[in-house]
Scaffold this active site. Structure first.
Site, mmCIF file in Angstrom:
data_model
loop_
_atom_site.group_PDB
_atom_site.id
_atom_site.type_symbol
_atom_site.label_atom_id
_atom_site.label_comp_id
_atom_site.label_asym_id
_atom_site.label_seq_id
_atom_site.Cartn_x
_atom_site.Cartn_y
_atom_site.Cartn_z
ATOM 1 C CB SER A 151 -9.799 1.512 1.915
ATOM 2 O OG SER A 151 -8.782 0.504 2.368
ATOM 3 C CD GLU A 153 -10.523 0.091 10.941
ATOM 4 O OE1 GLU A 153 -10.868 -0.986 10.313
ATOM 5 O OE2 GLU A 153 -10.217 -0.056 12.011
ATOM 6 C CG HIS A 200 -7.904 -0.784 5.226
ATOM 7 N ND1 HIS A 200 -9.107 -0.293 4.807
ATOM 8 C CD2 HIS A 200 -8.369 -0.930 6.501
ATOM 9 C CE1 HIS A 200 -9.855 -0.257 5.759
ATOM 10 N NE2 HIS A 200 -9.492 -0.636 6.868
ATOM 11 C CG PHE A 210 -3.901 -0.093 19.561
ATOM 12 C CD1 PHE A 210 -4.886 -0.190 20.470
ATOM 13 C CD2 PHE A 210 -3.844 0.695 18.517
ATOM 14 C CE1 PHE A 210 -5.620 0.877 20.788
ATOM 15 C CE2 PHE A 210 -4.807 1.883 18.702
ATOM 16 C CZ PHE A 210 -5.645 1.858 19.941
ATOM 17 C CG ASP A 216 -12.880 -8.662 20.023
ATOM 18 O OD1 ASP A 216 -12.074 -9.396 19.494
ATOM 19 O OD2 ASP A 216 -12.486 -7.524 20.277
#
Length: 280
Positions: free
Chosen positions: A10, A12, A261, A211, A103
């Protein structure tokens, strides 16, 4: 589509900010259709921007033939707002969502909306829509940065599963042992849903470092040193990154993970390079 015995791949994506970024997204998505993703997920966009960009991107990817799953956050949203969003996606034929707490915006404090945790959101989705949606939730092999302890973090994950989650996607990691340890601990608590490793291709050292600091993912020292040594040599960073992440993915696949993913960052080159190396 992949067959049911293959690991489910998958992807994103995030909502583009302008027309040029929209064109890059469509181009990258079309290139990555070769992977035959089981589904694609769509984030809230940079800084948790409004849902409009997510909805538009879901539409775009659906029109390309993808099963697109919008991210849905409960922070700052009322039950009525969430009900409207769920009804909107049902009417659009969306059958999969990624349910997240989201968040906490700066200064929001205790006024964070009617639902405080992702487990509350999962439960709400089930109460409102039954089995219409396949619900993905997040998992954190190296612990959520705001969790009090690894045990407390696992408690939150188990609560999401018991509330009705169908599957989980992990935060990215570069240490496979962290993933296997998390899965073992979750299964010891009775968790039986698939826990799919999240994979971050390495294309930009400063971006990856930023990140990782924000989300609590460990960037191993040897990787940091190698990336720093490459400086501005983007080709060498990409080649090194593809090799490192391919090896990680192969280790995961060799140990029977249910899927992979990929956090594509709306770019196709690195993800396709890893996929080709894996010869899936």
């Amino acid at each position: 589509m992949t067959d049911s015995t293959s690991p489910a791949l998958s992807l994103e994506f995030f909502p583009p900010r302008d027309i040029a970024a929209q064109e890059r997204l469509v181009r990258a998505a079309k290139q990555m259709l070769a992977i035959q993703p089981r589904y694609v997920s769509v984030t809230f966009g940079a800084g948790g921007s409004t849902r409009a960009g997510t909805e538009e991107t879901v539409r775009t990817l659906t029109n390309l033939g993808c099963d697109a799953a919008p991210h849905l956050s409960c922070i700052g949203a009322s039950r009525e707002q969430l009900r409207d969003i769920l009804n909107h996606y049902r009417e659009a034929g969306v059958h999969r969502v990624v349910a997240l707490r989201g968040d906490l915006p700066s200064g929001m404090g205790g006024d964070a909306g009617e639902l405080r945790y992702a487990s509350d959101l999962v439960r709400f989705i089930r109460e409102e829509t039954g089995d219409w949606f396949h619900i993905e939730v997040a998992a954190y092999p190296e612990m959520h940065p705001q969790a009090a302890s690894p045990t407390a973090d696992l408690d939150h994950f188990v609560a999401k599963v018991r509330a009705g989650a169908d599957a989980a996607i992990t935060q990215y990691f570069f240490n496979a042992d962290a993933y296997f340890d998390f899965v073992d601990r979750a299964q010891a608590r009775g968790v039986a849903i698939p826990i799919v490793p999240g994979i971050m291709p390495i294309t930009n050292y400063s971006q990856l470092s930023r990140f990782s600091e924000m989300c609590g993912a460990e960037l191993p020292r040897w990787i940091r040193l190698r990336l720093a040594e490459f400086g501005d040599d983007k080709a060498s960073i990409r080649a090194f990154g593809v090799d490192v992440v391919t090896e990680l993915c192969q280790t995961l696949l060799d140990n029977g993970v249910p899927g992979l993913h990929f956090y594509t960052l709306n770019q196709s080159e690195a993800t396709l390079g890893i996929w080709k190396n894996l010869q899936l």
